[in-house]
Design a protein around this motif. Structure first.
Motif, PDB file in Angstrom:
ATOM      1  N   PRO A 104      -1.963  12.030  26.667  1.00 39.67           N
ATOM      2  CA  PRO A 104      -1.617  10.641  26.338  1.00 39.67           C
ATOM      3  C   PRO A 104      -2.356  10.080  25.125  1.00 39.67           C
ATOM      4  N   ALA A 107      -0.420  10.354  21.906  1.00 38.89           N
ATOM      5  CA  ALA A 107       0.655   9.371  21.742  1.00 38.89           C
ATOM      6  C   ALA A 107       0.145   8.048  21.191  1.00 38.89           C
ATOM      7  N   ASN A 196       3.820   2.480  25.075  1.00 43.95           N
ATOM      8  CA  ASN A 196       4.280   3.696  25.750  1.00 43.95           C
ATOM      9  C   ASN A 196       5.797   3.703  25.827  1.00 43.95           C
ATOM     10  N   VAL A 202       6.345  10.428  30.262  1.00 41.16           N
ATOM     11  CA  VAL A 202       5.255   9.524  29.879  1.00 41.16           C
ATOM     12  C   VAL A 202       4.833   8.681  31.083  1.00 41.16           C
ATOM     13  N   GLU A 205       2.805  10.853  33.477  1.00 40.35           N
ATOM     14  CA  GLU A 205       1.455  11.133  32.992  1.00 40.35           C
ATOM     15  C   GLU A 205       0.513   9.979  33.325  1.00 40.35           C
ATOM     16  N   SER A 290      -0.792   0.979  31.839  1.00 44.05           N
ATOM     17  CA  SER A 290       0.560   1.055  31.301  1.00 44.05           C
ATOM     18  C   SER A 290       1.399  -0.064  31.900  1.00 44.05           C
TER      19      SER A 290
END
Length: 321
Positions: A104, A107, A196, A202, A205, A290
């Motif tokens: 992550p 990203a 995100n 994603v 994760e 997130s």
């Protein structure tokens, strides 16, 4: 251009980077051949005057293909890696498990050389001696990425202390984008938990790296001491992963975006909908990891929510170990 589609400029950047890394590796190989013709792999690692953490491998090192499911490094610019690696991981399952927690961070695009630095340790290039990252490479990545990690409540790990690595010379891996800022991938200024993609992999994760996951509404957003404070609505919340949350936490749920008072977060522009919230408990605070708007039409979200019910997360418990 569709979201997630690579621009021609980014494609060029990737190609230029791979070419630069390939040329550097070729030059390094020629240098090593002139320095030593050794063909034995039982060794103490190369040390500089300030680099005393040499290690002795218990298994004879070997060159292996970087597998496609080693997501951190499978497209790093070379195809074979040395095993054991430079973090004392002796088996590929161990490498995959430990490296997976760092995916992550890539990203987040906190530094253009994040992947080069991490893969130099997790999947070191296969030469006749171990080649460590230069100290300047470590420091550059640390200075850019440590603040992002802090947002999630993670300190820069001791195993990546930059003083452990050699000062810049021809026998360490240097920065790849030095002095060429125009070709670096864009660094996002969006609050990290808000940056995100709404994609199942994603979401999963972050789900595995989070202590808890909820479907909920947000009543109010405030700024507090440099952080952003999210106050949950009192309406019923759907618990997708309870983890460390207690009943009293759910009754008066308050989440924080660490150092997020002023960074943009488009998800919070309108608070009318439900949200998928994932987070961690750090020092009695609930930190947001997130956030996604709960889009009922999203196939990716539907798949991830369904997958959560049966998925067994890997044994790592953090995004950045």
């Amino acid at each position: 251009m569709a979201h997630g589609q690579k621009s021609p400029r980014w494609a060029l950047t990737q190609g230029s980077f791979s070419l630069a890394l390939g040329l550097w590796l070729f030059s390094l190989l020629l240098l090593l051949l002139t320095v030593s013709a050794a063909d034995e792999y039982d060794y103490y690692s190369w040390q500089s005057d300030n680099f005393h953490n040499g290690r002795f491998y218990t298994k004879q090192p070997q060159c292996v293909d970087i597998p496609a499911d080693l997501r951190l490094c499978h497209n790093v610019g070379y195809k074979k890696m040395r095993l054991p690696n430079l973090l004392d991981h002796e088996t590929m399952p161990e490498v995959k498990q430990q490296a997976g927690s760092w995916v992550p961070l890539l990203a987040k695009r906190c530094h253009a050389d994040t992947q080069v630095f991490l893969c130099s340790l997790f999947a070191p290039v296969c030469l006749d001696r171990p080649i460590y990252p230069c100290r300047s490479l470590c420091e550059a990545v640390r200075d850019s990425c440590a603040p992002v990690m802090e947002t999630y409540g993670f300190p820069w790990p001791e195993m990546l202390t930059c003083d452990k690595f050699p000062i810049d010379n021809d026998l360490c891996i240097p920065m790849q984008f030095t002095g060429n800022h125009a070709t670096q991938p864009p660094v996002s200024k969006v609050c990290p938990p808000c940056d995100n993609e709404l994609k199942a992999d994603v979401i999963m994760e972050h789900y595995c790296a989070s202590d808890f996951a909820l479907k909920m509404k947000i009543k109010e957003v405030k700024k507090e001491k440099g952080d952003r404070k999210l106050i949950a609505a009192q309406k019923k919340k759907k618990v997708l992963k309870q983890g460390v949350l207690r009943k009293k936490d759910l009754k008066k749920l308050i989440l924080y975006i660490k150092n997020g008072a002023n960074c943009p977060c488009s998800q919070l522009d309108s608070l009318g909908s439900n949200f998928l919230i994932m987070g961690r408990k750090v020092d009695q605070q609930l930190l947001l990891m997130s956030i996604h708007k709960w889009d009922k039409k999203s196939k990716e979200l539907k798949f991830a929510i369904k997958y959560m019910k049966s998925h067994q997360c890997p044994t790592y418990h953090t995004v950045f170990q």
